[in-house]
Design a protein around this motif. Structure first.
Motif, PDB file in Angstrom:
ATOM      1  N   ALA A 233       0.829  -1.206   0.000  1.00 17.45           N
ATOM      2  CA  ALA A 233       0.000   0.000   0.000  1.00 17.45           C
ATOM      3  C   ALA A 233       0.858   1.248   0.000  1.00 17.45           C
ATOM      4  CB  ALA A 233      -0.931  -0.011   1.209  1.00 17.45           C
ATOM      5  N   LYS A 234       1.881   1.285   0.851  1.00 22.08           N
ATOM      6  CA  LYS A 234       2.750   2.447   0.923  1.00 22.08           C
ATOM      7  C   LYS A 234       3.524   2.639  -0.379  1.00 22.08           C
ATOM      8  CE  LYS A 234       1.977   3.984   5.099  1.00 22.08           C
ATOM      9  NZ  LYS A 234       1.433   5.339   5.331  1.00 22.08           N
ATOM     10  N   ALA A 235       3.917   1.523  -1.006  1.00 22.55           N
ATOM     11  CA  ALA A 235       4.631   1.622  -2.270  1.00 22.55           C
ATOM     12  C   ALA A 235       3.754   2.288  -3.320  1.00 22.55           C
ATOM     13  CB  ALA A 235       5.069   0.236  -2.733  1.00 22.55           C
ATOM     14  N   GLN A 236       2.475   1.941  -3.366  1.00 23.00           N
ATOM     15  CA  GLN A 236       1.572   2.550  -4.332  1.00 23.00           C
ATOM     16  C   GLN A 236       1.402   4.032  -4.052  1.00 23.00           C
ATOM     17  OE1 GLN A 236       0.188   0.992  -7.163  1.00 23.00           O
ATOM     18  NE2 GLN A 236      -0.043   3.172  -7.568  1.00 23.00           N
ATOM     19  N   GLU A 237       1.330   4.392  -2.786  1.00 18.31           N
ATOM     20  CA  GLU A 237       1.244   5.813  -2.438  1.00 18.31           C
ATOM     21  C   GLU A 237       2.485   6.563  -2.916  1.00 18.31           C
ATOM     22  OE1 GLU A 237       0.651   6.136   1.730  1.00 18.31           O
ATOM     23  OE2 GLU A 237      -1.321   5.172   1.720  1.00 18.31           O
ATOM     24  N   GLU A 238       3.653   5.938  -2.782  1.00 15.83           N
ATOM     25  CA  GLU A 238       4.890   6.570  -3.208  1.00 15.83           C
ATOM     26  C   GLU A 238       4.935   6.712  -4.736  1.00 15.83           C
ATOM     27  OE1 GLU A 238       8.783   8.271  -2.828  1.00 15.83           O
ATOM     28  OE2 GLU A 238       6.963   8.139  -1.598  1.00 15.83           O
ATOM     29  N   ILE A 239       4.449   5.690  -5.443  1.00 12.14           N
ATOM     30  CA  ILE A 239       4.392   5.778  -6.904  1.00 12.14           C
ATOM     31  C   ILE A 239       3.477   6.926  -7.319  1.00 12.14           C
ATOM     32  CG2 ILE A 239       3.562   4.612  -8.988  1.00 12.14           C
ATOM     33  CD1 ILE A 239       4.469   1.961  -7.662  1.00 12.14           C
ATOM     34  N   ASN A 240       2.313   7.020  -6.680  1.00  8.98           N
ATOM     35  CA  ASN A 240       1.392   8.111  -6.984  1.00  8.98           C
ATOM     36  C   ASN A 240       2.059   9.465  -6.743  1.00  8.98           C
ATOM     37  OD1 ASN A 240      -0.426   6.053  -7.392  1.00  8.98           O
ATOM     38  ND2 ASN A 240      -1.635   6.460  -5.550  1.00  8.98           N
ATOM     39  N   ARG A 241       2.801   9.554  -5.642  1.00  2.00           N
ATOM     40  CA  ARG A 241       3.467  10.817  -5.307  1.00  2.00           C
ATOM     41  C   ARG A 241       4.496  11.194  -6.374  1.00  2.00           C
ATOM     42  NH1 ARG A 241       7.944  12.836  -3.649  1.00  2.00           N
ATOM     43  NH2 ARG A 241       8.990  10.806  -3.615  1.00  2.00           N
ATOM     44  N   ILE A 242       5.258  10.215  -6.835  1.00  2.00           N
ATOM     45  CA  ILE A 242       6.278  10.471  -7.851  1.00  2.00           C
ATOM     46  C   ILE A 242       5.641  10.934  -9.159  1.00  2.00           C
ATOM     47  CG2 ILE A 242       8.025   9.359  -9.317  1.00  2.00           C
ATOM     48  CD1 ILE A 242       8.686   7.569  -6.897  1.00  2.00           C
ATOM     49  N   LEU A 243       4.564  10.261  -9.557  1.00  2.00           N
ATOM     50  CA  LEU A 243       3.892  10.647 -10.794  1.00  2.00           C
ATOM     51  C   LEU A 243       3.419  12.088 -10.736  1.00  2.00           C
ATOM     52  CD1 LEU A 243       1.686   7.464 -11.463  1.00  2.00           C
ATOM     53  CD2 LEU A 243       3.901   8.020 -12.470  1.00  2.00           C
ATOM     54  N   VAL A 244       2.752  12.426  -9.646  1.00  3.01           N
ATOM     55  CA  VAL A 244       2.208  13.774  -9.504  1.00  3.01           C
ATOM     56  C   VAL A 244       3.325  14.802  -9.381  1.00  3.01           C
ATOM     57  CG1 VAL A 244       0.881  15.290  -7.977  1.00  3.01           C
ATOM     58  CG2 VAL A 244       0.036  12.992  -8.512  1.00  3.01           C
ATOM     59  N   GLU A 245       4.326  14.502  -8.578  1.00  4.85           N
ATOM     60  CA  GLU A 245       5.417  15.450  -8.346  1.00  4.85           C
ATOM     61  C   GLU A 245       6.147  15.795  -9.637  1.00  4.85           C
ATOM     62  OE1 GLU A 245       9.354  14.234  -6.569  1.00  4.85           O
ATOM     63  OE2 GLU A 245       8.499  15.346  -4.864  1.00  4.85           O
ATOM     64  N   ARG A 246       6.475  14.773 -10.426  1.00  4.07           N
ATOM     65  CA  ARG A 246       7.216  15.026 -11.674  1.00  4.07           C
ATOM     66  C   ARG A 246       6.346  15.761 -12.686  1.00  4.07           C
ATOM     67  NH1 ARG A 246       9.994  12.681  -8.267  1.00  4.07           N
ATOM     68  NH2 ARG A 246      11.831  11.390  -8.762  1.00  4.07           N
ATOM     69  N   ALA A 247       5.059  15.418 -12.746  1.00  3.60           N
ATOM     70  CA  ALA A 247       4.175  16.095 -13.683  1.00  3.60           C
ATOM     71  C   ALA A 247       3.963  17.557 -13.301  1.00  3.60           C
ATOM     72  CB  ALA A 247       2.830  15.370 -13.761  1.00  3.60           C
ATOM     73  N   VAL A 248       3.822  17.815 -12.003  1.00  4.07           N
ATOM     74  CA  VAL A 248       3.661  19.196 -11.528  1.00  4.07           C
ATOM     75  C   VAL A 248       4.889  20.030 -11.877  1.00  4.07           C
ATOM     76  CG1 VAL A 248       3.523  20.615  -9.447  1.00  4.07           C
ATOM     77  CG2 VAL A 248       2.015  18.652  -9.703  1.00  4.07           C
ATOM     78  N   ALA A 249       6.029  19.360 -11.949  1.00  2.45           N
ATOM     79  CA  ALA A 249       7.271  20.056 -12.320  1.00  2.45           C
ATOM     80  C   ALA A 249       7.352  20.320 -13.820  1.00  2.45           C
ATOM     81  CB  ALA A 249       8.475  19.233 -11.876  1.00  2.45           C
TER      82      ALA A 249
END
Length: 414
Positions: A233-249
């Motif tokens: 579960a935490k791994a999926q949260e981290e993947i979601n965070r990476i996707l959003v963070e890089r796209a926001v950049a």
């Protein structure tokens, strides 16, 4: 002979006349429709494919022979008949009205040529090769391969060419969920491969074909999702965070998944996370292993007179586990094909449950390991024996389990 003057026609909303309803017209009409042209076909007969376009309201059909007045109001004429006299009559009518005319039967009697064409996202390449069609096709194919494998310089779309809506949100970043297919790197879709070549960041799953990653540009950031150090579960949260963070950049992020993003790939969770953050998401479907792995092992999941249905389930949770969402008793009563993904560990319990609820012990069953890859292995057995046979043969994940009469319909599994 003078060289032709290259030109790209903008045909959206403009009438194009196609004379002839055979194989040549069937090949030409889709590209005209893709360009937005208003296509009218004049022919006493149509191929089934063209008739389907007429029935769908995409093409207008005049069910008769050509008349010179048909050219009136056309921006372009495509002659797709094999009768030289009839083709010449169309050419003459177009020439009289100063309308460019393509001749399928005689390029040198035409006033315009249809080049050998390849498309790669926003890039369209057209090759004429001095009126030598075979040579043009060879050159076209070489260019297409370069665009697909990224070896042709400048094939990646510049940032300014990305869709306008995507570039207006969060500085232009976006996420693309791409299905990489079942394992063979050539089974990724053309669109998936093109977008992968455009990526700034690639977040890849463990089962993604390694050769696809080897083709990435050196400057691309590669995130190995299988090595993120958290629980599921935490791994999926981290993947979601990476996707959003890089796209926001402002970066173009490709989330590369084995098979299809939405078939037990948690792609829906990632799409929701991006949507909640205001990040544009594009989904590129992939070839799912649930169909592909059995197919390459000689097992069609449906077959006339044998199976009219197939059901795909996840076997990562045992049938007797409280969190299981699968109605195993119902599956046991079905007569069609059952395909189980991620079920190798729980195969003994799955087989026992199906047997306990009425599925016949002699029902054919098969296991396909690493389907479509060079490491593919397959085994044919029965529902009663498949778990023991698989364990004895040393099969390991990833593997697909198939239960049903289709297992033997094409002969022994290779």
């Amino acid at each position: 002979m003078t060289s032709p003057y290259p030109l790209a026609l903008l045909l959206r909303g403009r009438r194009v006349l196609v004379v002839g309803g055979g194989a040549v017209a069937t090949r030409r009409v889709p590209a005209l429709l893709d360009a937005g042209a208003l296509v009218e076909v004049v022919s006493p007969h149509l191929t089934p494919a063209l008739r389907a376009l007429v029935d769908a309201g995409k093409v207008r059909w005049s069910e008769r022979r050509f008349q010179a007045s048909d050219v009136d109001g056309a921006w372009l004429v495509q002659v797709a008949v094999d009768d030289p006299a009839a083709a010449a009559a169309v050419s003459a009518a177009a020439l009289e009205r100063r309308v460019f005319c393509v001749r399928a039967d005689d390029r040198h009697a035409a006033t315009a040529w249809t080049p050998a064409t390849t498309r790669h996202g926003p890039v369209t390449v057209a090759v004429t090769a001095g009126g030598d069609p075979p040579r043009a096709v060879v050159i076209r194919d070489a260019i297409r391969e370069g665009l697909l494998d990224g070896t042709l310089p400048g094939c990646a779309a510049p940032a300014a060419s990305l869709e306008a809506p995507a570039r207006e949100v969060l500085g232009g970043g976006r996420v693309v969920l791409v299905g990489a297919g079942p394992g063979d790197p050539e089974l990724i879709t053309v669109k998936g491969r093109r977008l992968l070549a455009e990526a700034d960041v690639v977040v890849a799953d463990r089962l993604v074909p390694g050769l696809l990653l080897d083709e990435l540009r050196p400057e691309v950031e590669l995130v190995d999702a299988s090595k993120i150090p958290y629980g599921p579960a935490k791994a999926q949260e981290e993947i979601n965070r990476i996707l959003v963070e890089r796209a926001v950049a402002g970066l173009m992020v490709v989330r590369l998944k084995g098979g299809d993003p939405y078939v037990f790939g948690r792609g829906g969770e990632e799409a929701i996370a991006c949507a909640e953050a205001g990040v544009p998401v594009t989904v590129v479907p992939g070839v799912t292993s649930s169909v592909a792995a059995p197919a390459v092992a000689g097992i069609p999941v449906t077959h006339r007179g044998v199976a009219h249905e197939f059901t795909v389930v996840s076997g990562h949770v045992a049938p007797d586990h409280p969190s299981s969402l699968v109605d195993w008793p119902a599956l046991a009563r079905m007569r069609g094909t059952l395909v189980v993904l991620m079920g190798l560990k729980n195969l003994p319990k799955i087989a026992a449950t199906l047997l306990a609820h009425g599925r016949a012990a002699e029902t054919p069953a098969a296991v396909v390991q690493e389907g479509t890859t060079g490491s593919q292995r397959s085994l044919r057995s029965t529902l009663a024996e498949v778990a023991a046979d698989t364990a004895e043969a040393g099969f390991r994940p990833p593997a697909i389990v198939v239960v049903g009469e289709v297992v033997g319909v094409l002969g022994p599994v290779s």
